[in-house]
Scaffold this motif. Structure first.
Motif, short mmCIF file in Angstrom:
data_model
loop_
_atom_site.label_atom_id
_atom_site.label_comp_id
_atom_site.label_asym_id
_atom_site.label_seq_id
_atom_site.Cartn_x
_atom_site.Cartn_y
_atom_site.Cartn_z
N UNK A 23 0.82 -1.22 -0.03
CA UNK A 23 0.04 -0.13 -0.05
C UNK A 23 0.89 1.29 -0.17
N UNK A 24 0.36 2.26 -0.43
CA UNK A 24 1.18 3.45 -0.72
C UNK A 24 0.37 4.58 0.10
N UNK A 49 -3.63 2.39 -3.54
CA UNK A 49 -3.05 3.69 -2.84
C UNK A 49 -4.09 4.34 -1.75
N UNK A 50 -3.48 4.57 -0.67
CA UNK A 50 -4.57 4.87 0.37
C UNK A 50 -4.33 6.30 0.67
N UNK A 69 -6.58 11.08 -8.83
CA UNK A 69 -6.25 9.65 -8.49
C UNK A 69 -6.89 8.79 -9.58
N UNK A 70 -8.16 9.01 -9.90
CA UNK A 70 -8.78 8.48 -10.98
C UNK A 70 -7.93 8.49 -12.35
N UNK A 75 -5.13 1.96 -8.41
CA UNK A 75 -6.17 1.51 -7.60
C UNK A 75 -6.16 2.14 -6.14
N UNK A 76 -7.20 2.97 -5.84
CA UNK A 76 -7.03 3.76 -4.63
C UNK A 76 -8.31 3.79 -3.53
#
Ligand code: XMP
Length: 315
Positions: A23-24, A49-50, A69-70, A75-76
């Motif tokens: 995870x980032x 991605x968080x 982010x989109x 993947x967030x």
């Protein structure tokens, strides 16, 4: 630096080294966004991605970032955690303790997210000044940058820090190479507006600081767009300080607090010089802040200290 080579090497190294999921910690700043983009190239959907909305973000930030982010194809996940952060800071007024408490909460949330995603790795956008200034064996601890200080000793996640040896201008070069739209954005500290409200925090004070900071940014960016300024400063923001002074509102005495305007020029944040902002820009900032926040703020001052001896942020 050769950005293409740097990215290739990092992608190669990370895909060879990282077998499982990661995870980032994505803040939407240049550093974490570049780190996420590089790791995304290396391991694709094995990266989550968080983004944590701490409640200390700038005005409109979470909404703006969500759409970015989109577009980045990540993947967030967005975690709304402002209640948790405010609770963890209740009664905490000391600058270092605030930073450490925020860092811990961040890590706690990431460990939870990582568990749910079954991640083994934590990606961070740490850059060289972050760890140099957090104190090594040779240097004095100046302040604990949240992405270093909050790490518990028994942390279960292994770290991936692709930008660890880079300075900010090099990160921007890599960001431009990757066509990342936030490449020219000013830095924003991990603990956010929490370190720009001096001392203990209330929701109301964070709201005041958020409004003031938005006004500082808008007026400076407007002056730059209208060519009243040649360049944008490296960083420009406000700080709410608990110093009260007498003012007049209409014909009534007021006794409000103080907003400090800070704008600096720098290359790598290790040293900085105060920006020589045009006086009309400063005046517009002061007028708008006192018009909008007049019941709370009776004075606006400009910080003319360089780094050193000051630091860029006030906490
Ligand atoms: P100072 O205030 O130490 O700040 O002169 C140097 C640069 O770092 C930013 N900053 C942070 N960045 N986590 C970050 O990622 C943090 O905890 C943090 N604290 C300060 C600051 O805005 C400036 O650009």
């Amino acid at each position: 630096m050769d950005a293409r080579k740097f990215v290739e090497e990092q992608v190669r190294d990370i895909s060879a080294r990282v077998g499982g999921r990661a995870i980032v910690a994505l803040s939407g700043g240049v550093d974490s966004t570049v780190a996420a983009a590089i790791v995304n190239r290396a391991i694709g959907d094995r990266l989550l991605a968080v983004y944590v909305d701490t409640g200390f973000m700038r005005k409109g930030e979470t909404e703006r970032l969500e759409s970015m982010f989109g577009r980045l194809g990540l993947n967030y996940r967005i975690v709304h955690a402002s209640d948790l952060f405010f609770d963890s800071l209740e009664g905490v007024a000391d600058a270092e303790k605030k930073r450490v408490a925020i860092g811990r909460k961040f890590i706690e949330i990431f460990e939870e997210e990582a568990g749910a995603f079954q991640a083994e790795y934590l990606v961070q956008g740490t850059i060289a000044p972050d760890w140099i200034e957090s104190g090594g064996t040779l240097r004095d601890r100046i302040k604990s940058h949240h992405n270093v200080a909050g790490l518990p000793e028994n942390m279960k996640l292994k770290l991936i820090e692709p930008l660890r040896d880079l300075y900010k201008d090099e990160v921007r070069t890599v960001a431009r190479h990757l066509a990342i739209e936030v490449s020219e954005r000013q830095p924003f500290p991990g603990p956010g507006l929490a370190v720009r409200v001096l001392g203990g925090l209330t929701r109301e004070d964070v709201e005041i600081e958020r409004e003031a900071c938005a006004i500082v940014e808008e007026e400076i960016e407007k002056a730059y767009a209208e060519r009243r300024m040649d360049a944008l400063p490296w960083q420009y923001f406000s700080v709410l300080i608990p110093v009260r002074s007498v003012g007049v509102q209409g014909d009534v005495r007021a006794f409000g607090r103080t907003i400090v305007v800070r704008a600096v020029l720098s290359k790598d944040a290790m040293t900085a010089r105060f920006a020589d902002l045009p006086h009309d820009v400063l005046e517009n900032i002061a007028t708008r802040i006192t018009n909008k926040l007049g019941s709370s703020i009776t004075r606006v001052v400009y910080d003319i200290t360089n780094k050193p001896p000051a630091t860029i942020e006030w906490e």
